[in-house]
Design a protein around this motif. Structure first.
Motif, PDB file in Angstrom:
ATOM      1  N   TYR A  58       0.880  -1.051   0.023  1.00 11.92           N
ATOM      2  CA  TYR A  58       0.119  -0.069   0.054  1.00 11.92           C
ATOM      3  C   TYR A  58       0.716   1.217  -0.127  1.00 11.92           C
ATOM      4  N   HIS A  64       6.106  -0.996  -1.092  1.00 14.79           N
ATOM      5  CA  HIS A  64       5.551   0.012  -2.363  1.00 14.79           C
ATOM      6  C   HIS A  64       6.812   0.259  -3.260  1.00 14.79           C
ATOM      7  N   ASP A 122      -0.925  -0.622  -6.381  1.00 10.77           N
ATOM      8  CA  ASP A 122      -1.177  -0.585  -4.992  1.00 10.77           C
ATOM      9  C   ASP A 122      -2.126  -1.539  -4.354  1.00 10.77           C
ATOM     10  N   SER A 123      -1.968  -1.831  -3.195  1.00 15.08           N
ATOM     11  CA  SER A 123      -2.679  -2.761  -2.656  1.00 15.08           C
ATOM     12  C   SER A 123      -3.632  -2.168  -1.484  1.00 15.08           C
ATOM     13  N   ALA A 124      -4.743  -2.518  -0.702  1.00 13.78           N
ATOM     14  CA  ALA A 124      -5.495  -2.176   0.179  1.00 13.78           C
ATOM     15  C   ALA A 124      -4.642  -1.942   1.571  1.00 13.78           C
ATOM     16  N   PRO A 125      -4.658  -0.606   1.931  1.00 14.06           N
ATOM     17  CA  PRO A 125      -3.778  -0.368   3.295  1.00 14.06           C
ATOM     18  C   PRO A 125      -4.353  -0.835   4.542  1.00 14.06           C
ATOM     19  N   LYS A 128      -3.604  -4.346   5.236  1.00 11.96           N
ATOM     20  CA  LYS A 128      -2.218  -5.016   4.610  1.00 11.96           C
ATOM     21  C   LYS A 128      -2.333  -5.987   3.980  1.00 11.96           C
ATOM     22  N   GLU A 169      -6.480   2.538  -4.534  1.00 15.26           N
ATOM     23  CA  GLU A 169      -7.090   2.198  -3.409  1.00 15.26           C
ATOM     24  C   GLU A 169      -7.650   3.480  -2.386  1.00 15.26           C
ATOM     25  N   HIS A 271      -9.739  -7.185  -0.610  1.00 19.87           N
ATOM     26  CA  HIS A 271      -9.167  -6.310   0.315  1.00 19.87           C
ATOM     27  C   HIS A 271      -8.702  -7.129   1.838  1.00 19.87           C
TER      28      HIS A 271
END
Length: 794
Positions: A58, A64, A122-125, A128, A169, A271
């Protein structure tokens, strides 16, 4: 005995057709690494997915930057010259973040408009998530697709732009940055975007445009992807939901049409930390590739200037063909079908093949089935939720045993239909009782033509129902195999929606699916109504349904790989000098009870401002927590002046610790004008008034702990009072706490701020301390503040 065999054979034919529908939705296997380099290989794409999803990535996380470096390196290996587009965007949702898009171009020989291939990295924060499906799938598919395309040494007519966008995201920030700021954006004629809302299932196409979709749909059909799964109703529903993708930014900011491709099954992984490489579905990746490769070849050489139009097409896919036709056909098709229906019914009554009284009586089993099935399913699901209250904590609305529940309620609905029609409809009455459901379908289609035009293809099952009735009227007898044949359109078009509604919209839609089961059963009445022992069929389906309910019970256990979502936050109110544990969970488990106790209450002040989710989930329980030495944010006023009737404020907010998010709230009645955050105004800002949702002003996701500088104006008589909430995603890692790792049967709850240390502090300053200056000096002061901020950043 012969009738029993025919009933059994017809049932098997219907099952075979349904199996064929789902079998042909997507590939049943995937391409391995030994396929020629000139062909797409899912196995090669998997290597990219595995690398990207090794760690959560994220915005602001350590990995990242690793993903950025990897993607840049892979594009260079393909012979491209990638660029990093750095930008800071305050999105339409008032999310502020610095982005780093990775962009590259394959030059065409005669480009007037470019084709853009898009996905985010990016991934969902907050949980994680490893982002294997969302959206490493897209990265792997595009990288392998571009490699395959370049290997053929073809030079495209159009430029092909590749954009791996950042901060999707957090509010589509990277996509907005490219669409509104990058010089290549003005040349883009079409966007192909790859997304995911789960980890499995067929990939579905959504055509997205500001105008008509006719040319998009025509060209999509010409490109001839092997497994198209799409219909115009899906986009009508999609527009009603709180969902957006990167493609939304291109449509809104640059009026660029495009296609979204996304799969939504196994929605429970979306997510979460379970969106990892271990849970990938290679067949879903292969399905994405079956879209990309033909569309890439087609649109790389098509005239992309001709895609925009004001005309819309109804469209739907089937296992045999992709069908589409203009919206202008909707009413003529419906009227012709209805006239045919009236004609057939009139002739049938005249020949005494249909009985008018029985035609009227045919509405009784139809409406009784609709009412009973709808109520049983609605209250049945309510009862299940009360028996298994932990389902409430799966915010997706789709449980791990969701498919078993779908099967159970569908079979139960069919059982009820068979039982009711066994009481009301003898075999000789089937033609007369069939008039009622066909008439109801025409009513439904008339409403669709006015209110949901994208679903107008539902008229086609009604057409074939009329043909079934016409065959009986003109031949004066019924043929069971002709009845099955004329039922195929109803099965092709309606059956996929029975499963799709609860998968896409949550199990709360089970009642809607159950009603659709009845409506589909009614269109198949010439098949099922002629079963000689309908009550026995109902009992058989009921027994199988009970079996699926039992299966759902045993599959409902939370375990590793199917974790129960839970949440825990440490919230410190610096003004009250008060610390709390807080959770969004409706049902506490042993891990959360360690901090919240057996019978916790809720401090309602914790929900004063919405640290919630798109599902409007606020804190449910809280308990007093020990005070820790957590740094508090500090506020430095760089400007506080009165100009005319406005108070102009510039304030810097320092978190004084490593944080991942800073939220700013203000009373809803406070009117804010000319707001800028770190010198950036909202991307959709029009005029001076700053639009916001309720008390939320903005959400800032800092990188390298860069402070937040706000400048804005309020009325000089208004009180300046903001609530600042700073959060770090390190509750489980922070050395001041000793919180054990979650057991394998639990995962962090998605869509909410989770595993976070939260500090709240009011920002306020008495207006008596402000300085009144001449308006002519404001520009010079603003310039000095900007220079000061720039020097501090550098």
């Amino acid at each position: 005995m012969k009738k029993n065999y025919i009933s059994l054979l017809n049932a098997l034919l219907v099952l075979l057709i349904i199996w064929f529908i789902f079998y042909r939705m997507m590939p049943s296997d995937y391409s391995k690494g030994n396929v020629p380099l000139s062909e797409f290989s899912t196995e090669r794409a998997l290597k990219h997915i595995e690398e990207v999803s090794k760690e959560p990535h994220y915005v602001g996380s350590p990995y990242h930057q690793n993903v950025i470096n990897y993607l840049e390196s892979e594009l260079k290996k393909l012979g491209l010259s990638p660029q990093i587009q750095k930008s800071t965007i305050l999105s339409k949702w008032n999310n502020l973040v610095e982005t780093q898009n990775i962009v590259a171009k394959i030059k065409g020989f005669d480009s007037s408009k470019s084709l853009l291939l898009l996905t985010h990295f990016d991934s969902a924060p907050h949980t994680k998530s490893y982002g294997a499906s969302d959206d490493a799938y897209g990265l792997g598919v595009i990288l392998e697709g571009i490699r395959t395309y370049l290997h053929t040494n073809k030079t495209p007519k159009n430029d092909i732009i590749i954009v791996f966008s950042d901060a999707e995201e957090l509010g589509l920030n990277g996509a907005y940055a490219f669409a509104s700021e990058h010089p290549w954006a003005k040349d883009v004629g079409l966007v192909i975007n790859f997304e995911a809302r789960g980890t499995a299932g067929p990939s579905m196409m959504l055509a997205e445009t500001n105008g008509g979709n006719a040319n998009l749909i025509k060209t999509f059909s010409k490109a001839n992807p092997k497994y198209p799964v799409s219909n115009s109703l899906m986009y009508s529903i999609y527009k009603m939901l709180p969902n957006d993708t990167d493609l939304t930014a291109f449509r809104e900011k640059a009026d660029i049409p495009g296609f979204n491709f996304a799969f939504i099954d196994d929605h429970f992984d979306y997510h979460t930390v379970q969106d990892n490489f271990e849970n990938i579905t290679p067949e879903s990746i292969e399905h994405q590739a079956t879209y990309l490769m033909p569309l890439l070849s087609f649109y790389a050489n098509a005239n992309l200037n001709e895609l925009k139009t004001e005309t819309d097409h109804v469209y739907f896919s089937s296992p045999i063909e992709f069908f589409h036709y203009p919206f202008s056909w909707n009413f003529p098709l419906l009227i012709v079908a209805f006239v045919l229906f009236l004609g057939v019914v009139t002739i049938g009554l005249g020949k005494h093949l249909l009985d008018f009284k029985e035609v009227i009586r045919g509405f009784a089993p139809l409406f009784l089935s609709l009412i009973i099935v709808g109520l049983v399913t609605f209250f049945g699901w309510e009862m299940i939720q009360s028996l298994y209250p932990q389902y409430q904590d799966m915010l997706h609305g789709f449980t791990y045993n969701g498919h078993s529940y779908i099967a159970a309620f569908v079979l139960l609905s069919l059982a009820i239909c068979f039982w009711i029609y066994a009481k009301f409809t003898k075999i000789k009455l089937v033609p007369s009782h069939f008039v009622a459901p066909v008439f109801l379908w025409f009513i439904i289609n008339f409403l669709i033509c006015f209110y949901l035009k994208g679903a107008a293809f539902f008229v086609l099952p009604a057409y074939f129902a009329v043909f079934t009735l016409a065959f009986f009227v003109f031949k004066e007898k019924s043929n069971p195999f002709i009845n099955v044949a004329f039922s195929i359109p109803a099965l092709l078009i309606l059956v996929p929606f029975i499963q799709l509604f609860p998968i896409g919209l949550g199990l709360k839609m089970l009642a809607g699916s159950a009603v659709l089961v009845v409506l589909t059963f009614a269109l198949l009445l010439p098949v099922f109504g002629n079963f000689s022992k309908k009550a026995n069929w109902g009992t058989l389906l009921f027994i199988i349904s009970i079996g699926f309910f039992i299966k759902a019970h045993f599959d409902g256990k939370f375990e590793k790989g199917k974790g129960k979502p839970n949440s825990l936050l440490y919230v410190y109110d610096a003004d009250k000098d008060q610390a709390n544990w807080a959770t969004y969970d409706k049902v506490l488990d042993q891990w959360t009870k360690n901090y919240l106790g057996e019978k916790p209450n809720l401090d309602n002040s914790l929900n004063q401002h919405g640290l919630s989710s798109k599902y409007n989930s606020g804190f449910s329980f809280s308990a007093e927590a020990p005070k820790k030495n957590i740094a508090k944010p500090t506020f430095t006023f760089l400007r506080d002046t009165i100009v005319g009737n406005q108070r102009a404020v510039t304030v810097r907010i320092d978190a004084n610790r490593k944080v991942n998010r800073i939220d700013v709230f203000a009373p809803e009645k406070l009117k804010i004008h000319h707001l800028k955050a770190n010198g950036i105004k909202n991307i959709n800002q029009e005029g001076s008034f700053f639009k916001r949702k309720k008390s939320n002003v903005l959400n800032y996701y800092p990188i390298n702990n860069k402070p937040l500088t706000l400048s804005f104006q309020i009325h000089k008589d208004d009180e300046l009072e903001l609530d600042i909430i700073v959060s770090s995603f390190d509750l489980l890692e922070n050395p001041q706490f000793s919180i054990p790792k979650r057991p394998d049967a639990f995962i962090p709850m998605p869509f909410v701020l989770n595993d976070a240390i939260v500090v709240k502090k009011k920002l306020q300053k008495n207006k008596a301390k402000t300085v009144e200056i001449k308006e002519s000096l404001t520009t010079e002061i603003d310039s000095l503040i900007t220079q000061k901020d720039s020097l501090e950043t550098n």
